[in-house]
Design a protein around this motif. Structure first.
Motif, PDB file in Angstrom:
ATOM      1  N   ALA A   1       0.842  -1.205   0.000  1.00  0.00           N
ATOM      2  CA  ALA A   1       0.000   0.000   0.000  1.00  0.00           C
ATOM      3  C   ALA A   1       0.873   1.249   0.000  1.00  0.00           C
ATOM      4  CB  ALA A   1      -0.934  -0.011   1.212  1.00  0.00           C
ATOM      5  N   MET A   2       1.919   1.224   0.866  1.00  0.00           N
ATOM      6  CA  MET A   2       2.798   2.392   1.003  1.00  0.00           C
ATOM      7  C   MET A   2       3.889   2.395  -0.057  1.00  0.00           C
ATOM      8  SD  MET A   2       2.967   2.273   5.171  1.00  0.00           S
ATOM      9  CE  MET A   2       3.955   3.746   5.414  1.00  0.00           C
ATOM     10  N   VAL A   3       4.516   1.223  -0.270  1.00  0.00           N
ATOM     11  CA  VAL A   3       5.679   1.131  -1.153  1.00  0.00           C
ATOM     12  C   VAL A   3       5.259   1.125  -2.626  1.00  0.00           C
ATOM     13  CG1 VAL A   3       7.628  -0.354  -1.785  1.00  0.00           C
ATOM     14  CG2 VAL A   3       6.982  -0.084   0.619  1.00  0.00           C
TER      15      VAL A   3
ATOM     16  N   GLY B   1       1.206   6.571  15.256  1.00  0.00           N
ATOM     17  CA  GLY B   1       2.393   6.616  14.388  1.00  0.00           C
ATOM     18  C   GLY B   1       3.102   5.284  14.383  1.00  0.00           C
ATOM     19  N   PHE B   2       4.128   5.174  13.544  1.00  0.00           N
ATOM     20  CA  PHE B   2       4.914   3.939  13.472  1.00  0.00           C
ATOM     21  C   PHE B   2       6.021   4.013  14.518  1.00  0.00           C
ATOM     22  CE2 PHE B   2       3.394   4.367   8.957  1.00  0.00           C
ATOM     23  CZ  PHE B   2       2.476   3.327   9.016  1.00  0.00           C
ATOM     24  N   LYS B   3       5.679   3.648  15.753  1.00  0.00           N
ATOM     25  CA  LYS B   3       6.605   3.803  16.883  1.00  0.00           C
ATOM     26  C   LYS B   3       6.979   2.447  17.461  1.00  0.00           C
ATOM     27  CE  LYS B   3       4.540   8.238  18.105  1.00  0.00           C
ATOM     28  NZ  LYS B   3       3.529   8.874  18.949  1.00  0.00           N
ATOM     29  N   ALA B   4       8.230   2.335  17.844  1.00  0.00           N
ATOM     30  CA  ALA B   4       8.691   1.105  18.486  1.00  0.00           C
ATOM     31  C   ALA B   4       7.833   0.827  19.717  1.00  0.00           C
ATOM     32  CB  ALA B   4      10.155   1.231  18.854  1.00  0.00           C
ATOM     33  N   GLN B   5       7.577  -0.451  19.980  1.00  0.00           N
ATOM     34  CA  GLN B   5       6.650  -0.878  21.022  1.00  0.00           C
ATOM     35  C   GLN B   5       7.372  -1.695  22.108  1.00  0.00           C
ATOM     36  OE1 GLN B   5       3.089  -0.100  20.765  1.00  0.00           O
ATOM     37  NE2 GLN B   5       4.107   1.291  19.313  1.00  0.00           N
TER      38      GLN B   5
ATOM     39  N   LEU C   1       8.129 -10.360  14.663  1.00  0.00           N
ATOM     40  CA  LEU C   1       8.340  -9.389  15.737  1.00  0.00           C
ATOM     41  C   LEU C   1       8.838  -8.103  15.096  1.00  0.00           C
ATOM     42  CD1 LEU C   1      10.315 -11.654  18.278  1.00  0.00           C
ATOM     43  CD2 LEU C   1       7.826 -11.287  18.115  1.00  0.00           C
ATOM     44  N   GLU C   2       8.002  -7.058  15.109  1.00  0.00           N
ATOM     45  CA  GLU C   2       8.395  -5.798  14.466  1.00  0.00           C
ATOM     46  C   GLU C   2       8.528  -4.680  15.487  1.00  0.00           C
ATOM     47  OE1 GLU C   2       6.161  -4.525  11.010  1.00  0.00           O
ATOM     48  OE2 GLU C   2       7.060  -2.526  11.057  1.00  0.00           O
ATOM     49  N   GLY C   3       9.610  -3.907  15.355  1.00  0.00           N
ATOM     50  CA  GLY C   3       9.746  -2.657  16.093  1.00  0.00           C
ATOM     51  C   GLY C   3       9.631  -2.797  17.587  1.00  0.00           C
TER      52      GLY C   3
ATOM     53  N   LEU D   1      12.858  -7.929   5.737  1.00  0.00           N
ATOM     54  CA  LEU D   1      12.845  -6.492   5.459  1.00  0.00           C
ATOM     55  C   LEU D   1      11.986  -6.262   4.225  1.00  0.00           C
ATOM     56  CD1 LEU D   1      16.585  -5.365   5.983  1.00  0.00           C
ATOM     57  CD2 LEU D   1      14.616  -4.757   7.430  1.00  0.00           C
ATOM     58  N   VAL D   2      11.584  -5.011   4.051  1.00  0.00           N
ATOM     59  CA  VAL D   2      10.891  -4.615   2.829  1.00  0.00           C
ATOM     60  C   VAL D   2      11.946  -4.525   1.714  1.00  0.00           C
ATOM     61  CG1 VAL D   2       9.704  -2.674   1.708  1.00  0.00           C
ATOM     62  CG2 VAL D   2       8.965  -3.470   3.972  1.00  0.00           C
ATOM     63  N   THR D   3      11.741  -5.289   0.655  1.00  0.00           N
ATOM     64  CA  THR D   3      12.735  -5.413  -0.417  1.00  0.00           C
ATOM     65  C   THR D   3      13.155  -4.057  -0.991  1.00  0.00           C
ATOM     66  OG1 THR D   3      12.103  -7.646  -0.985  1.00  0.00           O
ATOM     67  CG2 THR D   3      13.063  -6.329  -2.752  1.00  0.00           C
ATOM     68  N   GLU D   4      12.199  -3.166  -1.213  1.00  0.00           N
ATOM     69  CA  GLU D   4      12.539  -1.847  -1.764  1.00  0.00           C
ATOM     70  C   GLU D   4      13.490  -1.091  -0.841  1.00  0.00           C
ATOM     71  OE1 GLU D   4       9.737  -3.409  -2.010  1.00  0.00           O
ATOM     72  OE2 GLU D   4       9.167  -3.275  -4.125  1.00  0.00           O
ATOM     73  N   ASP D   5      13.432  -1.346   0.469  1.00  0.00           N
ATOM     74  CA  ASP D   5      14.352  -0.696   1.405  1.00  0.00           C
ATOM     75  C   ASP D   5      15.778  -1.211   1.229  1.00  0.00           C
ATOM     76  OD1 ASP D   5      12.223   0.741   2.472  1.00  0.00           O
ATOM     77  OD2 ASP D   5      11.990  -0.572   4.221  1.00  0.00           O
ATOM     78  N   ILE D   6      15.956  -2.519   0.966  1.00  0.00           N
ATOM     79  CA  ILE D   6      17.324  -3.039   0.805  1.00  0.00           C
ATOM     80  C   ILE D   6      17.886  -2.703  -0.575  1.00  0.00           C
ATOM     81  CG2 ILE D   6      16.823  -4.946   2.405  1.00  0.00           C
ATOM     82  CD1 ILE D   6      17.416  -6.850  -0.051  1.00  0.00           C
TER      83      ILE D   6
ATOM     84  N   PRO E   1      13.413   2.941   7.364  1.00  0.00           N
ATOM     85  CA  PRO E   1      13.355   2.779   8.821  1.00  0.00           C
ATOM     86  C   PRO E   1      14.731   2.464   9.410  1.00  0.00           C
ATOM     87  CG  PRO E   1      11.564   1.572   7.760  1.00  0.00           C
ATOM     88  CD  PRO E   1      12.475   2.041   6.668  1.00  0.00           C
ATOM     89  N   LYS E   2      14.917   2.830  10.678  1.00  0.00           N
ATOM     90  CA  LYS E   2      16.183   2.617  11.383  1.00  0.00           C
ATOM     91  C   LYS E   2      16.638   1.159  11.294  1.00  0.00           C
ATOM     92  CE  LYS E   2      17.726   2.405  16.241  1.00  0.00           C
ATOM     93  NZ  LYS E   2      19.021   3.103  16.289  1.00  0.00           N
ATOM     94  N   PHE E   3      15.677   0.234  11.282  1.00  0.00           N
ATOM     95  CA  PHE E   3      16.036  -1.188  11.306  1.00  0.00           C
ATOM     96  C   PHE E   3      16.437  -1.732   9.948  1.00  0.00           C
ATOM     97  CE2 PHE E   3      11.265  -0.917  11.502  1.00  0.00           C
ATOM     98  CZ  PHE E   3      11.000  -1.292  10.190  1.00  0.00           C
TER      99      PHE E   3
HETATM  100  N1  LIG Z   1       9.371   1.074   3.062  1.00  0.00           N
HETATM  101  C1  LIG Z   1       8.769   0.507   4.110  1.00  0.00           C
HETATM  102  N2  LIG Z   1       9.509  -0.227   4.968  1.00  0.00           N
HETATM  103  C2  LIG Z   1       8.934  -0.807   6.052  1.00  0.00           C
HETATM  104  O1  LIG Z   1       9.651  -1.487   6.810  1.00  0.00           O
HETATM  105  C3  LIG Z   1       7.532  -0.662   6.239  1.00  0.00           C
HETATM  106  C4  LIG Z   1       6.813   0.089   5.303  1.00  0.00           C
HETATM  107  N3  LIG Z   1       7.451   0.688   4.275  1.00  0.00           N
HETATM  108  N4  LIG Z   1       5.452   0.250   5.413  1.00  0.00           N
HETATM  109  C5  LIG Z   1       4.718  -0.592   6.327  1.00  0.00           C
HETATM  110  C6  LIG Z   1       5.458  -0.752   7.562  1.00  0.00           C
HETATM  111  C7  LIG Z   1       5.594   0.557   8.322  1.00  0.00           C
HETATM  112  N5  LIG Z   1       6.857   0.386   8.940  1.00  0.00           N
HETATM  113  C8  LIG Z   1       7.582   1.399   9.554  1.00  0.00           C
HETATM  114  C9  LIG Z   1       7.584   2.675   9.038  1.00  0.00           C
HETATM  115  C10 LIG Z   1       8.318   3.677   9.634  1.00  0.00           C
HETATM  116  C11 LIG Z   1       9.038   3.401  10.756  1.00  0.00           C
HETATM  117  C12 LIG Z   1       9.822   4.511  11.368  1.00  0.00           C
HETATM  118  O2  LIG Z   1      10.013   5.538  10.768  1.00  0.00           O
HETATM  119  N6  LIG Z   1      10.343   4.314  12.577  1.00  0.00           N
HETATM  120  C13 LIG Z   1      11.207   5.318  13.177  1.00  0.00           C
HETATM  121  C14 LIG Z   1      11.221   5.206  14.664  1.00  0.00           C
HETATM  122  C15 LIG Z   1       9.842   5.216  15.241  1.00  0.00           C
HETATM  123  C16 LIG Z   1       9.839   5.565  16.737  1.00  0.00           C
HETATM  124  O3  LIG Z   1      10.121   4.660  17.551  1.00  0.00           O
HETATM  125  O4  LIG Z   1       9.550   6.711  17.049  1.00  0.00           O
HETATM  126  C17 LIG Z   1      12.631   5.081  12.701  1.00  0.00           C
HETATM  127  O5  LIG Z   1      13.487   5.929  12.983  1.00  0.00           O
HETATM  128  O6  LIG Z   1      12.893   4.063  12.076  1.00  0.00           O
HETATM  129  C18 LIG Z   1       9.036   2.121  11.291  1.00  0.00           C
HETATM  130  C19 LIG Z   1       8.307   1.122  10.682  1.00  0.00           C
HETATM  131  C20 LIG Z   1       7.429  -0.890   8.623  1.00  0.00           C
HETATM  132  N7  LIG Z   1       6.857  -1.209   7.349  1.00  0.00           N
END
Ligand SMILES: Nc1nc(=O)c2c([nH]1)NC[C@@H]1CN(c3ccc(C(=O)N[C@@H](CCC(=O)O)C(=O)O)cc3)CN21
Ligand SMILES: CC(C)C(=O)C(=O)O
Ligand SMILES: [Mg+2]
Length: 275
Positions: free
Chosen positions: A52-54, A155-159, A186-188, A219-224, A233-235
């Motif tokens: 949806a996003m990528v 938001g997309f925040k670590a849990q 296990l994500e974030g 990982l999301v392939t487009e990210d690598i 994302p940081k990870f």
């Molecule tokens: N390109 C892409 N990669 C992903 O890994 C991904 C997506 N899209 N879309 C769906 C979800 C959303 N995800 C995400 C998106 C953003 C962050 C992010 O920006 N995290 C911040 C820290 C968040 C915090 O703890 O405040 C970071 O710095 O990575 C994390 C996971 C993982 N997934």
């Protein structure tokens, strides 16, 4: 046994058997050309709702439909022969009831030929996992940072950063494993929590921003590949800059058109030669 000589696709039970033996390497795939290139290298391909996003440039994963996920999943299955293909159940297709989840999971499997589904959720969704698994649909659970909960998380925040929140996520993972999930994404989450859940569960954990100790990584392939813009994302880690390769190819093509060095007569039909 198949009458064909090609090796069999990795199965869900094989993925489970990898725990403690070898790490599971997984990536996302949404379309045939990418899936074809990734297939031999990885054990599992996830047709993620992150498309949806990528793939669709949407702000979150909430609006992708079962029909769209089924079309992407079918393309990935057709383009591959080795990796175990799993599809994300999209938002709204499984949360209402186990019966709703089964109907939508069954149509995803029937339409695409994937080997199982992934769903996001804590302990309340473990009942749904059990309902699907007992009816023949392998389930990969997804806990921690669950992108379909973006509005409740804010938001997309670590849990799981407090002890209480970490305990809750461990119990979420345990509940899905006890309900029959073949693995848990296990994500974030914090690294110690990812390590602890991996040690506690009898089934594989697949981490994304979790821990190197997880039984596998995704990982999301487009990210690598360097195909998801400047920010990842940081990870994540960029393992190649395909973005630069594609950008340069487009520039070279456009320049050739403008300079009239492409196309040549070799690219044309009905060219009269020798007169
Ligand atoms: N390109 C892409 N990669 C992903 O890994 C991904 C997506 N899209 N879309 C769906 C979800 C959303 N995800 C995400 C998106 C953003 C962050 C992010 O920006 N995290 C911040 C820290 C968040 C915090 O703890 O405040 C970071 O710095 O990575 C994390 C996971 C993982 N997934
Ligand atoms: C990143 C993985 C775990 C996912 O759920 C997705 O790509 O949608
Ligand atoms: Mg997803």
């Amino acid at each position: 046994m198949s009458v064909h000589s090609q090796a069999q696709r990795v199965t869900v039970p094989q993925l489970v058997s990898f725990k403690g033996e070898r790490k599971i390497a997984a990536l996302t795939a949404y379309i045939a050309p990418i899936a074809r290139l990734l297939d031999e290298a990885v054990d599992m391909l996830l047709v993620g709702d992150s498309t949806a996003m990528v793939g669709y440039a949407l702000p979150d994963t909430l609006s992708i439909t079962v029909e769209t996920m089924a079309a992407h999943a079918a393309a990935v299955v057709r383009a591959t022969e080795h990796a175990c293909v799993i599809v994300d159940m999209p938002f709204g297709s499984y949360q209402q009831s186990p019966a709703q989840a089964f109907a939508n999971a069954a149509s995803l499997l029937a339409a695409s030929g994937v080997s199982g589904v992934k769903l996001e959720g804590g302990q309340p969704l473990a009942e749904t996992t059990r309902f699907l698994v007992e009816r023949g649909i392998p389930v990969l659970a997804h806990v921690g940072l669950m992108p379909q909960y973006v509005n409740t998380m804010g938001g997309f925040k670590a849990q799981g950063m407090t002890d209480a929140a970490a305990r809750r996520i461990l119990e979420d993972a345990r509940a899905h494993a006890q309900a029959g999930a073949f693995g848990v994404v296990l994500e974030g989450i914090s690294e110690p929590l990812g390590r602890a859940i991996t040690a506690a569960l009898p089934v594989p954990t697949i981490g994304i921003g979790a821990s190197p100790a997880c039984d596998g990584q995704i990982l999301v392939t487009e990210d690598i590949l360097g195909l998801s813009g400047d920010r990842i994302p940081k990870f994540a880690q960029r393992f190649a800059d395909a973005g630069q390769v594609i950008r340069q190819a487009a520039r070279d093509y456009a320049q050739s058109v403008r300079e009239e060095t492409f196309p040549t007569l070799a690219h044309c039909f009905g060219v009269r030669s020798g007169r």
